[in-house]
Design an enzyme around this catalytic site. Structure first.
Site, PDB file in Angstrom:
ATOM      1  N   ASP A  30      -6.084   6.495 -16.480  1.00 27.54           N
ATOM      2  CA  ASP A  30      -6.798   6.020 -15.294  1.00 27.54           C
ATOM      3  C   ASP A  30      -8.251   5.731 -15.657  1.00 27.54           C
ATOM      4  O   ASP A  30      -8.882   6.475 -16.425  1.00 27.54           O
ATOM      5  CB  ASP A  30      -6.725   7.080 -14.183  1.00 27.54           C
ATOM      6  N   ILE A  31      -8.788   4.669 -15.096  1.00 27.42           N
ATOM      7  CA  ILE A  31     -10.161   4.257 -15.411  1.00 27.42           C
ATOM      8  C   ILE A  31     -11.185   5.222 -14.811  1.00 27.42           C
ATOM      9  O   ILE A  31     -12.333   5.271 -15.264  1.00 27.42           O
ATOM     10  CB  ILE A  31     -10.385   2.805 -14.902  1.00 27.42           C
ATOM     11  N   ASN A  86       0.802   8.195  -4.337  1.00 28.53           N
ATOM     12  CA  ASN A  86       0.219   7.856  -3.042  1.00 28.53           C
ATOM     13  C   ASN A  86       0.982   6.649  -2.491  1.00 28.53           C
ATOM     14  O   ASN A  86       1.179   5.652  -3.203  1.00 28.53           O
ATOM     15  CB  ASN A  86      -1.270   7.527  -3.210  1.00 28.53           C
ATOM     16  N   GLY A  92      -3.902   7.056   0.676  1.00 33.39           N
ATOM     17  CA  GLY A  92      -4.792   6.886  -0.466  1.00 33.39           C
ATOM     18  C   GLY A  92      -4.349   5.842  -1.473  1.00 33.39           C
ATOM     19  O   GLY A  92      -4.984   5.684  -2.513  1.00 33.39           O
ATOM     20  N   GLN A  93      -3.261   5.109  -1.188  1.00 28.66           N
ATOM     21  CA  GLN A  93      -2.839   4.074  -2.142  1.00 28.66           C
ATOM     22  C   GLN A  93      -3.796   2.886  -2.060  1.00 28.66           C
ATOM     23  O   GLN A  93      -4.059   2.361  -0.966  1.00 28.66           O
ATOM     24  CB  GLN A  93      -1.404   3.610  -1.853  1.00 28.66           C
ATOM     25  N   SER A  94      -4.325   2.492  -3.208  1.00 32.34           N
ATOM     26  CA  SER A  94      -5.261   1.370  -3.249  1.00 32.34           C
ATOM     27  C   SER A  94      -4.759   0.224  -4.117  1.00 32.34           C
ATOM     28  O   SER A  94      -5.257  -0.894  -4.010  1.00 32.34           O
ATOM     29  CB  SER A  94      -6.633   1.830  -3.743  1.00 32.34           C
ATOM     30  N   HIS A  99       2.782   3.363  -8.809  1.00 34.34           N
ATOM     31  CA  HIS A  99       2.265   4.103  -9.968  1.00 34.34           C
ATOM     32  C   HIS A  99       2.287   5.586  -9.651  1.00 34.34           C
ATOM     33  O   HIS A  99       1.895   6.014  -8.570  1.00 34.34           O
ATOM     34  CB  HIS A  99       0.848   3.656 -10.334  1.00 34.34           C
ATOM     35  N   HIS A 101       0.631   9.126 -10.610  1.00 32.73           N
ATOM     36  CA  HIS A 101      -0.516   9.742 -11.279  1.00 32.73           C
ATOM     37  C   HIS A 101      -0.017  11.002 -11.977  1.00 32.73           C
ATOM     38  O   HIS A 101       0.509  11.911 -11.321  1.00 32.73           O
ATOM     39  CB  HIS A 101      -1.583  10.182 -10.273  1.00 32.73           C
TER      40      HIS A 101
END
Ligand code: 5GP
Ligand code: ZN
Length: 113
Positions: A30-31, A86, A92-94, A99, A101
């Site tokens: 994750d960035i 999420n 909280g899914q953006s 995906h 986590h």
């Protein structure tokens, strides 16, 4: 899918720190990591969320879970990690390419925020 960030990562058009790649699944760091290990596991094909993936291709959902296990074991946290999907903006899914986590390497509290 056009205009999907994670499809662009699968295609190699956007760079990522890839830690695992199979025929069907990619995992990359994750960035904006929230834990010492914070890796995203995604299918190479586009599904919006884990609900759609599980309904339409449960075997691929299983591959995602196994990829998460492999990532956790490779990072030395196979005995204690969290796999979070999420689902929906309200949760909280953006990024709307499913995906998981993979989080670990520190104490994780419950319930989540
Ligand atoms: P969500 O909020 O949808 O559950 O998770 C999306 C995740 O994608 C966030 O943790 C965010 O930090 C990560 N992310 C967003 N853009 C990028 C990117 O360009 N590269 C990587 N590696 N992660 C990203
Ligand atoms: Zn996509």
């Amino acid at each position: 899918m056009a205009d999907c960030l994670f499809c662009s990562i699968v295609a190699g058009d956007i760079p990522a720190d890839v830690v695992l790649s199979t025929d069907t699944v990619v995992a990359f760091r994750d960035i904006e990591p929230q834990a010492p290990t914070h890796v995203l596991v995604i299918p190479k094909v586009h599904y919006e969320n884990i609900g759609a993936l599980g309904a339409e291709d449960p075997a691929l959902a299983g591959h995602l879970a196994d990829a998460a296990r492999q990532v956790a074991e490779a990072d030395g946290i196979g005995d204690a990690y969290r796999l979070v999907f999420n689902t929906g903006a309200g949760a909280g899914q953006s990024v709307f390419h499913v995906h998981g986590h993979v989080l670990g390497g520190r104490d994780l509290t419950w319930p989540p925020g």
